[in-house]
Design a protein around this motif. Structure first.
Motif, short mmCIF file in Angstrom:
data_model
loop_
_atom_site.label_atom_id
_atom_site.label_comp_id
_atom_site.label_asym_id
_atom_site.label_seq_id
_atom_site.Cartn_x
_atom_site.Cartn_y
_atom_site.Cartn_z
N UNK A 107 0.80 -0.97 -0.05
CA UNK A 107 -0.43 0.21 0.23
C UNK A 107 1.14 1.41 -0.01
N UNK A 108 0.51 2.03 -0.89
CA UNK A 108 1.55 3.79 -0.70
C UNK A 108 0.95 4.49 -1.99
N UNK A 153 7.23 6.11 -7.60
CA UNK A 153 7.50 5.50 -6.04
C UNK A 153 6.39 4.85 -5.45
N UNK A 154 6.60 4.51 -4.46
CA UNK A 154 5.48 3.90 -3.33
C UNK A 154 5.94 4.62 -2.66
N UNK A 155 5.38 5.60 -1.70
CA UNK A 155 5.87 6.01 -0.07
C UNK A 155 4.39 6.73 0.65
N UNK A 156 5.19 6.26 1.98
CA UNK A 156 3.69 7.11 2.70
C UNK A 156 4.95 8.05 3.76
N UNK A 157 4.20 8.04 5.20
CA UNK A 157 5.06 8.81 5.34
C UNK A 157 6.18 8.94 6.29
N UNK A 208 -2.84 0.41 -4.37
CA UNK A 208 -2.18 -0.80 -3.60
C UNK A 208 -1.79 -2.12 -4.91
N UNK A 209 -0.32 -2.18 -5.13
CA UNK A 209 0.92 -2.32 -6.22
C UNK A 209 0.95 -3.61 -5.46
N UNK A 267 10.06 -2.97 -5.84
CA UNK A 267 9.04 -3.04 -6.19
C UNK A 267 8.98 -3.73 -7.71
N UNK A 268 8.86 -5.20 -8.23
CA UNK A 268 8.56 -5.13 -9.45
C UNK A 268 6.89 -5.37 -9.42
N UNK A 269 6.31 -4.25 -10.67
CA UNK A 269 4.99 -4.60 -10.05
C UNK A 269 3.95 -4.63 -11.53
#
Lengths: 83, 395
Positions: free
Chosen positions: B30-31, B46-50, B77-78, B95-97
């Motif tokens: 999740x990001x 990029x996937x990011x959170x806080x 959600x990847x 991560x390879x999505x």
């Protein structure tokens, strides 16, 4: 002589345009706002408009085609079948 | 010191790779999508959170199968696997999505709302740029799935109301290819196969199913379409950005068919009705004209003309009478006068003079001889007395 020149004009009209014109003629004849000579012209035109409207309705027939886009970018049509 | 294991770079790289890739072979992360870039069909983002950031890559072979195309700020959600990378000056993992979903309905609605505001500001939903749906189309292009109930609903309704030429452009109505195919369909009808009206239709579905009808590029393509577009997506309660940009939003596919074509039966009835109106109004017009004519004629004949003639006749009769009188009077007067004149004239008559003892002497040519000189010797003369003429000779 005017009769001959109005026919091609009428042929170009869409159904709803012809209908509006027809209603206008009926209106003119109803309120009697025209003289006898132009009333004959208008009546003749009204008949032509009516025929034109009928023709437009007659022309319509159901035909269902399905498009297929070919790999080379061209397209072809075939009769639609719900599979 | 010797208890600490020692590896070559290749060994540790290989080990780390194995550990990461074997333990996280199939995961969902999740990001929020950020720093998205496209290169040769591959997606880098990029996937990011806080707190942290995870690099992501989606190879072009997977991009085509994505349900959702990632966009900046999108909460997703990847799905995919962790891979490592250790070449040139970089050693990293990522991560390879191969699949992306939006993070629940809330995230989707948030995304749609953001797009809506943006497109609204761009004027894409302005009422003034809506095109008029033709009243009586000859050809209708239908962009929808060629299978299922939706297309049949449209066909049957059109068939019942006003049979015309329908052209079905088949598309997938959900998934990441859907929006692109629908746009291609719009371009096809605008550039290659002219129709009078386009219907874009789909049956009902969840917010995620209808995602392609909230696609930004689709909204723009509908806005720029020269052919009027009717949208018919899902049910009454489903609302998409396509509905906002469409020239007419039908609540169901059946309603779209009803808006696209009029009812032939009603039109035929209308023509029959107006034709009756035409003949009756014309005969009424002629009748009224005739009545008017009669009234005018009556007025002219009986009142105006007759009266006029009558008064003129009376006038003439009067004139005649007085003229007669005048003439009679005049005649009488003339008569009297004439008698008078006549008797006076009689007094002037030569014969009366002769009666008084005078005589008139003329020559043979009846020329009066008035003097002694004109009385030539040895000439015959005539002497007129009151009772006759005698011949004589002058000596």
């Amino acid at each position: 002589m005017k009769k001959n020149s109005t026919s091609p004009d009428i042929a170009k009209l869409s159904f709803e345009e012809a209908l509006v014109k027809l209603e206008e003629i009926v209106g003119k004849l109803e309120d009697g706002s025209i003289d006898l000579e132009s009333s004959i012209e208008e009546y003749t035109k009204g008949i032509q408009l009516k025929n034109h409207c009928e023709q437009k309705l007659k022309e319509a027939t159901l035909k269902i085609d399905q498009i297929t886009i070919n790999k080379d970018g061209t397209f072809s049509t075939k009769e639609f079948k719900n599979s | 010191m010797h208890n600490i294991p020692e590896f070559s770079v290749s060994e540790i790289t290989s080990l780390a790779k194995n550990i990461l890739e074997q333990n996280f072979e199939r995961i969902r992360v999740k990001g929020e999508v950020s720093k998205i870039k496209e290169n040769k069909g591959h997606l880098y983002f990029s996937l990011k959170d806080e707190n942290f950031v995870l690099n992501a890559i989606c190879w072009s072979t997977s991009v085509n199968f994505l349900q959702v195309f990632p966009e900046e700020g999108m909460e997703v959600i990847a799905e995919g696997k962790i891979t490592t990378y250790a070449k040139s000056s970089i050693s990293s993992y990522q991560i390879k999505v191969d699949q992306i979903e939006l993070q629940g309905e809330g995230a989707i609605l948030k995304l749609i709302e953001q797009r809506k505001k943006k497109l609204q500001a761009g004027g894409y939903f302005d009422q003034k740029s809506k095109k008029k749906i033709p009243f009586l189309p000859k050809k209708i292009g239908i962009i929808t799935s060629p299978t299922g109930a939706v297309i049949m609903d449209i066909i049957n309704r059109v068939k019942d109301r006003f049979p015309v030429n329908l052209i079905v452009y088949p598309v997938s109505v959900q998934g990441n290819k859907s929006a692109k195919e629908i746009i291609e369909g719009l371009n096809f009808f605008n550039k290659k196969y002219a129709v009078d009206t386009i219907i874009i239709a789909r049956g009902g579905g969840g917010v995620e199913d209808l995602l392609s009808f909230n696609d930004e590029n689709l909204v723009k393509a509908v806005y720029h379409s020269e052919i009027p577009v009717i949208s018919a997506i899902g049910h009454e309660t489903d609302f998409t950005l396509l509905d906002l940009v469409a020239d007419y939003r039908a609540s169901t596919p059946t309603a779209a068919a009803e808006r696209a074509v009029p009812e032939k039966k009603l039109l035929l009835e209308k023509i029959i009705f107006i034709n009756k109106q035409l003949s009756s109004s014309y005969s009424l017009y002629l009748k009224e004209l005739n009545e008017n004519l009669n009234i005018v004629m009556q007025f002219l004949n009986l009142n105006s003309l007759k009266n006029s003639i009558k008064t003129k006749e009376e006038k003439i009769r009067g004139l005649h009478k007085s003229t007669n009188q005048l003439i009679k009077n005049k005649m009488k007067y003339l008569d009297l006068n004439l008698n008078n004149t006549f008797s006076r004239f009689r007094n002037l008559d030569i014969k009366q003079v002769l009666k008084r003892g005078f005589a008139i002497i003329t020559d043979e040519n009846n020329k009066i001889i008035k003097t002694k000189n004109s009385a030539k010797k040895n000439k015959d003369i005539l002497i007129e007395f009151s009772d006759g003429i005698s011949k004589a000779k002058i000596f």
